[in-house]
Scaffold this motif. Sequence first.
Motif, PDB file in Angstrom:
ATOM      1  N   GLU A 236       0.380  -0.957  -0.021  1.00  0.00           N
ATOM      2  CA  GLU A 236      -0.297   0.130   0.469  1.00  0.00           C
ATOM      3  C   GLU A 236       1.211   1.212   0.050  1.00  0.00           C
ATOM      4  OE1 GLU A 236      -4.206   0.860   2.083  1.00  0.00           O
ATOM      5  OE2 GLU A 236      -3.004   0.530   3.174  1.00  0.00           O
ATOM      6  N   GLU A 237       1.980   1.402   0.567  1.00  0.00           N
ATOM      7  CA  GLU A 237       2.854   2.460   0.688  1.00  0.00           C
ATOM      8  C   GLU A 237       3.614   2.389  -0.612  1.00  0.00           C
ATOM      9  OE1 GLU A 237       2.968   3.688   4.094  1.00  0.00           O
ATOM     10  OE2 GLU A 237       4.496   5.120   3.290  1.00  0.00           O
ATOM     11  N   ILE A 238       3.789   1.853  -1.320  1.00  0.00           N
ATOM     12  CA  ILE A 238       4.395   1.638  -2.388  1.00  0.00           C
ATOM     13  C   ILE A 238       3.181   2.273  -3.685  1.00  0.00           C
ATOM     14  CG2 ILE A 238       4.700   0.479  -4.888  1.00  0.00           C
ATOM     15  CD1 ILE A 238       6.421  -1.605  -3.210  1.00  0.00           C
ATOM     16  N   ASN A 239       2.359   1.997  -3.589  1.00  0.00           N
ATOM     17  CA  ASN A 239       0.714   1.970  -3.829  1.00  0.00           C
ATOM     18  C   ASN A 239       0.587   4.100  -3.773  1.00  0.00           C
ATOM     19  OD1 ASN A 239       0.497   0.292  -5.660  1.00  0.00           O
ATOM     20  ND2 ASN A 239      -1.150  -0.363  -3.638  1.00  0.00           N
ATOM     21  N   LYS A 240       1.196   4.377  -2.805  1.00  0.00           N
ATOM     22  CA  LYS A 240       0.749   5.460  -2.294  1.00  0.00           C
ATOM     23  C   LYS A 240       1.870   6.537  -2.897  1.00  0.00           C
ATOM     24  CE  LYS A 240       1.710   7.360   1.700  1.00  0.00           C
ATOM     25  NZ  LYS A 240       2.010   7.034   3.158  1.00  0.00           N
ATOM     26  N   ASN A 241       2.671   5.870  -2.921  1.00  0.00           N
ATOM     27  CA  ASN A 241       4.266   6.402  -3.278  1.00  0.00           C
ATOM     28  C   ASN A 241       3.656   6.804  -5.180  1.00  0.00           C
ATOM     29  OD1 ASN A 241       5.060   7.541  -0.533  1.00  0.00           O
ATOM     30  ND2 ASN A 241       6.887   5.527  -0.887  1.00  0.00           N
ATOM     31  N   LEU A 242       4.011   5.917  -5.330  1.00  0.00           N
ATOM     32  CA  LEU A 242       3.547   5.826  -7.207  1.00  0.00           C
ATOM     33  C   LEU A 242       2.368   6.693  -7.233  1.00  0.00           C
ATOM     34  CD1 LEU A 242       3.873   2.144  -7.776  1.00  0.00           C
ATOM     35  CD2 LEU A 242       5.508   3.938  -7.964  1.00  0.00           C
ATOM     36  N   ASN A 243       1.478   6.593  -6.989  1.00  0.00           N
ATOM     37  CA  ASN A 243      -0.050   7.994  -6.914  1.00  0.00           C
ATOM     38  C   ASN A 243       0.705   8.336  -6.774  1.00  0.00           C
ATOM     39  OD1 ASN A 243      -1.581   5.585  -8.086  1.00  0.00           O
ATOM     40  ND2 ASN A 243      -2.535   5.488  -5.772  1.00  0.00           N
ATOM     41  N   SER A 244       1.477   9.551  -5.679  1.00  0.00           N
ATOM     42  CA  SER A 244       1.405  11.232  -6.025  1.00  0.00           C
ATOM     43  C   SER A 244       2.856  11.400  -7.062  1.00  0.00           C
ATOM     44  CB  SER A 244       2.225  11.106  -4.202  1.00  0.00           C
ATOM     45  OG  SER A 244       3.233  10.806  -4.337  1.00  0.00           O
ATOM     46  N   PHE A 245       3.607  10.410  -6.796  1.00  0.00           N
ATOM     47  CA  PHE A 245       4.772  10.263  -8.453  1.00  0.00           C
ATOM     48  C   PHE A 245       3.891  10.926  -9.300  1.00  0.00           C
ATOM     49  CE2 PHE A 245       7.769   7.613  -6.136  1.00  0.00           C
ATOM     50  CZ  PHE A 245       8.722   9.045  -5.559  1.00  0.00           C
TER      51      PHE A 245
END
Length: 259
Positions: A236-245
């Motif tokens: 989920e953390e990776i998803n969140k970071n990818l979405n904000s990138f």
Amino acid sequence: MIPKSHPRYDSLMTRELIVKGVRNGITGTQGLIAQGRGEAFDYLIGEKTTESAFRAEKVAAAKLLLARKPVISVNGNVAALVPYELIRLSELVNAPLEVNLFHRTEERVNKIIAHLRSLGAKNILRRSDALIPGLEHERAKVDSHGIFAADVVLVPLEDGDRCKALLEMGKTVIAIDLNPLSRTAQCATVTIVDNIIRAIPNISKFAEELKELEQEQLLDTIREYDNKQTLFLAIEEINKNLNSFAARLCCVKDLEYRI
Ligand code: ATP
Ligand code: MG
């Protein structure tokens, strides 16, 4: 010489340690590839210890303290990256260091032991007089008084097959692996999705704190732990970071259209 002002100073210095390990014959060349994969996942989790990784590190410290016979497995990458930190953890939780290599050669085992000894390690296991069942010979070799007999094994950067084989022997396996999708991460009892550079000092810090507790209180620390949730939170953390990138690159309208 890498200037301290370089925005990726820490990451580049870590890379230098691995390269030095290869030059000194401590780290195998395959270790360079493993480090590169780790770096990619570290980028995705934001190069920091996440809340869920902190939680797993605390549980790891409690499990090591509660263990009857804990052992810390050391490979070429770990010996190059965090030798001092590993020796400190080994002393804190009273767990010997066992040199255990996936691409094993006696020469490299000897070099790692000499390296750890030169930095003050006293409790090192090195025999290869027992075999983990279910693995091909060279990769199965362990110390009969170490990993073979251990109830809890800390395996930083382990391979999926060996992780599974250790679990099948009934052991508690604590893995440190930046890739939450790897077989190791998916099958370990406790998976710490964090860079080993940050993870080992964090486990030691928790071990120092938890050492003061009674056994019942230590058991309370691990009771609610759910490794699937840890992996879910890392992804989920990776998803969140990818979405904000992605959001930084697109205007909101464009994103809405794509959703
Ligand atoms: P598996 O066998 O578990 O499916 P794999 O074959 O993809 O994994 P290996 O080469 O067996 O990978 O193991 C290396 C693992 O170690 C990788 O998952 C990588 O992300 C992780 N790794 C590499 N460097 C670090 C590091 N510094 N800190 C934490 N994890 C790391
Ligand atoms: Mg593997």
